[in-house]
Scaffold this motif. Structure first.
Motif, PDB file in Angstrom:
ATOM      1  N   PHE A   5       8.263  76.035  30.740  1.00 64.49           N
ATOM      2  CA  PHE A   5       9.552  75.494  30.348  1.00 64.49           C
ATOM      3  C   PHE A   5      10.009  74.658  31.533  1.00 64.49           C
ATOM      4  CE2 PHE A   5      12.439  77.821  27.092  1.00 64.49           C
ATOM      5  CZ  PHE A   5      11.781  77.194  26.072  1.00 64.49           C
ATOM      6  N   LEU A  47       6.146  79.853  30.508  1.00 62.00           N
ATOM      7  CA  LEU A  47       6.645  80.135  29.173  1.00 62.00           C
ATOM      8  C   LEU A  47       6.398  81.607  28.855  1.00 62.00           C
ATOM      9  CD1 LEU A  47       7.819  78.457  26.758  1.00 62.00           C
ATOM     10  CD2 LEU A  47       5.521  78.522  25.815  1.00 62.00           C
ATOM     11  N   ASP A  52      10.917  82.828  25.039  1.00 59.37           N
ATOM     12  CA  ASP A  52      11.235  81.401  24.999  1.00 59.37           C
ATOM     13  C   ASP A  52      10.812  80.722  23.691  1.00 59.37           C
ATOM     14  OD1 ASP A  52      12.123  81.543  27.695  1.00 59.37           O
ATOM     15  OD2 ASP A  52      10.039  81.356  28.366  1.00 59.37           O
TER      16      ASP A  52
END
Length: 167
Positions: free
Chosen positions: A59, A12, A16
């Motif tokens: 992610f 991440l 993001d």
């Protein structure tokens, strides 16, 4: 090729955070994940986590489509006093699918399994746990499909958590 082959775990990054924040506003996420009420507090909180060495944030993408979030952290019994005795090399994971079109279709089971396989390939002596809300039946079913077993229900921060361990 299996569905697991299409999952990618990207660290991440600050860029993001708007998408992660949007996911946290989705009713299916908001129901189970507490999030700071103010957007600034959310960004501050996750920026600190991104720069922390104590937690890994990812992610989860299916191909090139970001669909979810996963975090992994070493379990520290001095901070998580509600936990029963666990092996020293214990990792906790938390995750969700943010994109509603991917919920309830087996994607969660597949990406969690792939992530655990990667963890155990690095260290097969590792213990992996998670702690869903005992009322979150869909998550519990998913985790059982992955291979987690119920250890027990424990009081945690004024609520209850179902401790599950990967078998």
């Amino acid at each position: 090729m299996s569905i697991q082959d299409f999952f990618i775990f990207n660290c991440l990054e600050e860029k993001d955070l708007p998408l992660l924040h949007r996911w946290f506003q989705e009713p299916h996420v908001k129901k189970w994940w507490p999030v700071p009420k103010e957007k600034e507090d959310f960004f501050d909180s996750y920026l600190k986590r991104i720069h922390s060495t104590e937690i890994s944030l990812y992610f989860v993408s299916y191909g090139n489509i970001p669909i979810g979030f996963l975090q992994a952290y070493p379990v520290d019994r001095s901070k998580e006093t509600w936990l029963p005795k666990l092996p020293k090399n214990t990792i906790g994971i938390d995750q969700f699918i943010g994109e509603i079109d991917f919920v309830g279709k087996g994607y969660g089971t597949s990406f969690i399994k792939k992530f655990i396989d990667q963890l155990l390939a690095e260290n097969n002596e590792m213990t992996v746990i998670l702690d869903p809300d005992p009322r979150n039946k869909a998550a519990i079913r998913c985790y059982e499909k992955v291979g987690f077993v119920r250890v027990g229900i424990f009081p945690r921060k004024g609520d209850l958590a179902l401790l599950m361990r990967y078998n």
